[in-house]
Write a protein that holds these residues in place. Structure first.
Motif, PDB file in Angstrom:
ATOM      1  N   GLY A  36       0.779  -1.229   0.000  1.00  0.00           N
ATOM      2  CA  GLY A  36       0.000   0.000   0.000  1.00  0.00           C
ATOM      3  C   GLY A  36       0.811   1.279   0.000  1.00  0.00           C
ATOM      4  O   GLY A  36       0.458   2.248  -0.691  1.00  0.00           O
ATOM      5  N   ILE A  37       1.890   1.332   0.789  1.00  0.00           N
ATOM      6  CA  ILE A  37       2.672   2.556   0.868  1.00  0.00           C
ATOM      7  C   ILE A  37       3.299   2.892  -0.477  1.00  0.00           C
ATOM      8  O   ILE A  37       3.346   4.068  -0.880  1.00  0.00           O
ATOM      9  N   TRP A  38       3.706   1.875  -1.217  1.00  0.00           N
ATOM     10  CA  TRP A  38       4.334   2.126  -2.515  1.00  0.00           C
ATOM     11  C   TRP A  38       3.324   2.681  -3.507  1.00  0.00           C
ATOM     12  O   TRP A  38       3.639   3.590  -4.291  1.00  0.00           O
ATOM     13  N   ARG A  39       2.104   2.152  -3.487  1.00  0.00           N
ATOM     14  CA  ARG A  39       1.084   2.666  -4.398  1.00  0.00           C
ATOM     15  C   ARG A  39       0.726   4.112  -4.055  1.00  0.00           C
ATOM     16  O   ARG A  39       0.568   4.954  -4.946  1.00  0.00           O
ATOM     17  N   ALA A  40       0.586   4.409  -2.764  1.00  0.00           N
ATOM     18  CA  ALA A  40       0.239   5.767  -2.350  1.00  0.00           C
ATOM     19  C   ALA A  40       1.329   6.762  -2.753  1.00  0.00           C
ATOM     20  O   ALA A  40       1.031   7.866  -3.229  1.00  0.00           O
ATOM     21  N   LEU A  41       2.597   6.376  -2.578  1.00  0.00           N
ATOM     22  CA  LEU A  41       3.698   7.267  -2.961  1.00  0.00           C
ATOM     23  C   LEU A  41       3.754   7.457  -4.468  1.00  0.00           C
ATOM     24  O   LEU A  41       4.074   8.553  -4.959  1.00  0.00           O
ATOM     25  N   GLU A  42       3.452   6.411  -5.214  1.00  0.00           N
ATOM     26  CA  GLU A  42       3.441   6.526  -6.676  1.00  0.00           C
ATOM     27  C   GLU A  42       2.364   7.509  -7.133  1.00  0.00           C
ATOM     28  O   GLU A  42       2.599   8.336  -8.022  1.00  0.00           O
ATOM     29  N   ILE A  43       1.191   7.434  -6.512  1.00  0.00           N
ATOM     30  CA  ILE A  43       0.098   8.346  -6.870  1.00  0.00           C
ATOM     31  C   ILE A  43       0.484   9.789  -6.557  1.00  0.00           C
ATOM     32  O   ILE A  43       0.262  10.698  -7.365  1.00  0.00           O
ATOM     33  N   ALA A  44       1.078  10.005  -5.392  1.00  0.00           N
ATOM     34  CA  ALA A  44       1.484  11.359  -5.011  1.00  0.00           C
ATOM     35  C   ALA A  44       2.534  11.912  -5.975  1.00  0.00           C
ATOM     36  O   ALA A  44       2.467  13.076  -6.401  1.00  0.00           O
ATOM     37  N   ALA A  45       3.499  11.059  -6.352  1.00  0.00           N
ATOM     38  CA  ALA A  45       4.546  11.506  -7.275  1.00  0.00           C
ATOM     39  C   ALA A  45       3.962  11.842  -8.641  1.00  0.00           C
ATOM     40  O   ALA A  45       4.357  12.833  -9.275  1.00  0.00           O
ATOM     41  N   ARG A  46       3.027  11.028  -9.097  1.00  0.00           N
ATOM     42  CA  ARG A  46       2.418  11.257 -10.408  1.00  0.00           C
ATOM     43  C   ARG A  46       1.685  12.593 -10.463  1.00  0.00           C
ATOM     44  O   ARG A  46       1.642  13.259 -11.496  1.00  0.00           O
ATOM     45  N   ASN A  47       1.124  13.004  -9.327  1.00  0.00           N
ATOM     46  CA  ASN A  47       0.375  14.259  -9.264  1.00  0.00           C
ATOM     47  C   ASN A  47       1.205  15.435  -8.770  1.00  0.00           C
ATOM     48  O   ASN A  47       0.700  16.557  -8.683  1.00  0.00           O
ATOM     49  N   GLY A  48       2.464  15.181  -8.426  1.00  0.00           N
ATOM     50  CA  GLY A  48       3.314  16.260  -7.939  1.00  0.00           C
ATOM     51  C   GLY A  48       2.865  16.816  -6.604  1.00  0.00           C
ATOM     52  O   GLY A  48       3.011  18.016  -6.344  1.00  0.00           O
ATOM     53  N   VAL A  49       2.332  15.951  -5.733  1.00  0.00           N
ATOM     54  CA  VAL A  49       1.799  16.367  -4.438  1.00  0.00           C
ATOM     55  C   VAL A  49       2.699  15.865  -3.319  1.00  0.00           C
ATOM     56  O   VAL A  49       3.088  14.691  -3.299  1.00  0.00           O
ATOM     57  N   LYS A  50       3.038  16.736  -2.394  1.00  0.00           N
ATOM     58  CA  LYS A  50       3.766  16.344  -1.189  1.00  0.00           C
ATOM     59  C   LYS A  50       2.749  16.086  -0.077  1.00  0.00           C
ATOM     60  O   LYS A  50       1.884  16.926   0.190  1.00  0.00           O
ATOM     61  N   THR A  51       2.868  14.967   0.568  1.00  0.00           N
ATOM     62  CA  THR A  51       1.905  14.546   1.580  1.00  0.00           C
ATOM     63  C   THR A  51       2.530  14.542   2.967  1.00  0.00           C
ATOM     64  O   THR A  51       3.750  14.622   3.123  1.00  0.00           O
ATOM     65  N   SER A  52       1.660  14.426   3.964  1.00  0.00           N
ATOM     66  CA  SER A  52       2.109  14.198   5.339  1.00  0.00           C
ATOM     67  C   SER A  52       1.800  12.741   5.659  1.00  0.00           C
ATOM     68  O   SER A  52       0.645  12.314   5.571  1.00  0.00           O
ATOM     69  N   VAL A  53       2.832  11.989   6.005  1.00  0.00           N
ATOM     70  CA  VAL A  53       2.695  10.536   6.183  1.00  0.00           C
ATOM     71  C   VAL A  53       2.819  10.189   7.663  1.00  0.00           C
ATOM     72  O   VAL A  53       3.893  10.288   8.255  1.00  0.00           O
TER      73      VAL A  53
ATOM     74  N   ILE B  84       7.254  13.231   7.243  1.00  0.00           N
ATOM     75  CA  ILE B  84       6.970  12.098   8.120  1.00  0.00           C
ATOM     76  C   ILE B  84       6.450  12.642   9.444  1.00  0.00           C
ATOM     77  O   ILE B  84       7.137  13.400  10.132  1.00  0.00           O
ATOM     78  N   VAL B  85       5.226  12.271   9.767  1.00  0.00           N
ATOM     79  CA  VAL B  85       4.591  12.677  11.023  1.00  0.00           C
ATOM     80  C   VAL B  85       4.638  11.478  11.974  1.00  0.00           C
ATOM     81  O   VAL B  85       4.095  10.418  11.651  1.00  0.00           O
TER      82      VAL B  85
END
Length: 301
Positions: free
Chosen positions: A72-89, A113-114
């Motif tokens: 799951g973490i790899w898919r979520a990071l791939e989606i964020a990278a594809r959209n150019g979005v920085k997330t709080s994990v 990283i939270v």
């Protein structure tokens, strides 16, 4: 457990004139809940919905929770990278122990990283003060050992700290936390000893775990919930507000739900009047705008 004597906290909140970076009135924060449990512990809920008898190890729930680290973490990071979005994990210390390569990938991808406690079963309110301090120290150390940078944000499991936990976080050098749910906007808390920490509400309106697991909704329902809330914020509201969009890597880190995270990012990215960023960026901004905050009494969390 009651708050320690003499530990009053002064709260400063934004006014209606508050704006997010770039002058936006609406802010969106994308959160990824990357969760693990202490050795021998398992999620309190599982996909089957019918708990085992007390005292029996729920291998089904344990395996379901493990999906987050395996896939799951790899898919979520791939989606964020594809959209150019920085997330709080939100990240548990136990994952830094057993899945360090995932923690490095989060950090190297530019995401925040939270700290999320050592494990999802380690909830601050169940611990005495010494235990809470040790959990903060241990979790911080495990993450920083892997990334080389200590986390500055904390969200407790289920967003539940303790009457003294925010003070302990401030004393430990944390700059923001998410163990509050009382506003649409962050606030600045000043402890009696002068330590400051920003409280950023963990807004649950667009969150896969309650939507899918507690209420049994399909993935499209979360998308619709976001679309309705997003339209209301932009078209009906006049005050500033932030909205969280949260997925758990073991829930909507799966293909059947991950597409919703992707779609919401696409919608937000196509909305130039909306700010999006990490919780750390939000905390830094409210500190920079402190002249526009007003005192709103006191609180212990």
């Amino acid at each position: 457990m009651e708050p320690a004597a003499g530990q009053a906290t002064t709260i400063w909140r934004p006014t209606e004139a508050y704006r997010f970076p770039g002058g936006a009135r609406v802010g969106i924060v994308f959160n990824i809940a990357y969760e693990g449990w202490s050795p021998g512990q398992v999620p309190g809920i599982g996909p089957m919905g019918n708990p085992l008898k007390p005292g029996f190890y729920d291998a089904n729930a344990a395996s379901w929770g493990m999906y987050g680290a395996v896939r799951g973490i790899w898919r979520a990071l791939e989606i964020a990278a594809r959209n150019g979005v920085k997330t709080s994990v939100m990240t548990n210390g136990v994952l830094a122990e057993h899945w360090p390569e995932t923690i490095r990938a989060i950090h190297q991808g530019g995401h925040e990283i939270v700290a999320h406690s050592y494990g999802m079963d380690v909830i601050p309110v169940y611990l005495d003060e010494a235990g809470q301090r040790e959990n903060i120290r241990r979790t911080t150390g495990l993450i920083s050992d892997v990334t080389g940078a200590a986390p500055i944000g904390w969200i407790s499991p289920r967003g539940t700290g303790s009457p003294i936990h925010v003070r302990l976080l401030a004393e430990a050098g944390y700059t923001h936390h998410g163990d509050c749910n009382d506003d649409d906007l962050p606030h600045l808390a000043v402890e009696a000893g002068g330590a400051e920490i920003v409280g950023i509400p963990l807004i649950m309106d667009v969150n896969d775990l309650p939507s899918a697991i507690r209420y049994g909704n399909n993935a499209r329902a979360m998308l619709e919930q976001f679309q309705d809330a997003f339209a209301a914020l932009r078209e009906r509201e006049t005050r500033p507000a932030v909205l969280d969009v949260t997925i758990h890597t073991h829930v909507y880190g799966r293909p059947a739900g991950a597409w919703v995270f992707d779609e919401i990012m696409r919608i937000v990215k196509a909305s130039p009047d909306v700010w999006t960023g990490t919780r750390a960026e939000l905390a830094a901004h409210i500190r920079a705008e402190r002249a526009g905050l007003v005192r709103c009494g006191g609180s212990s969390a």
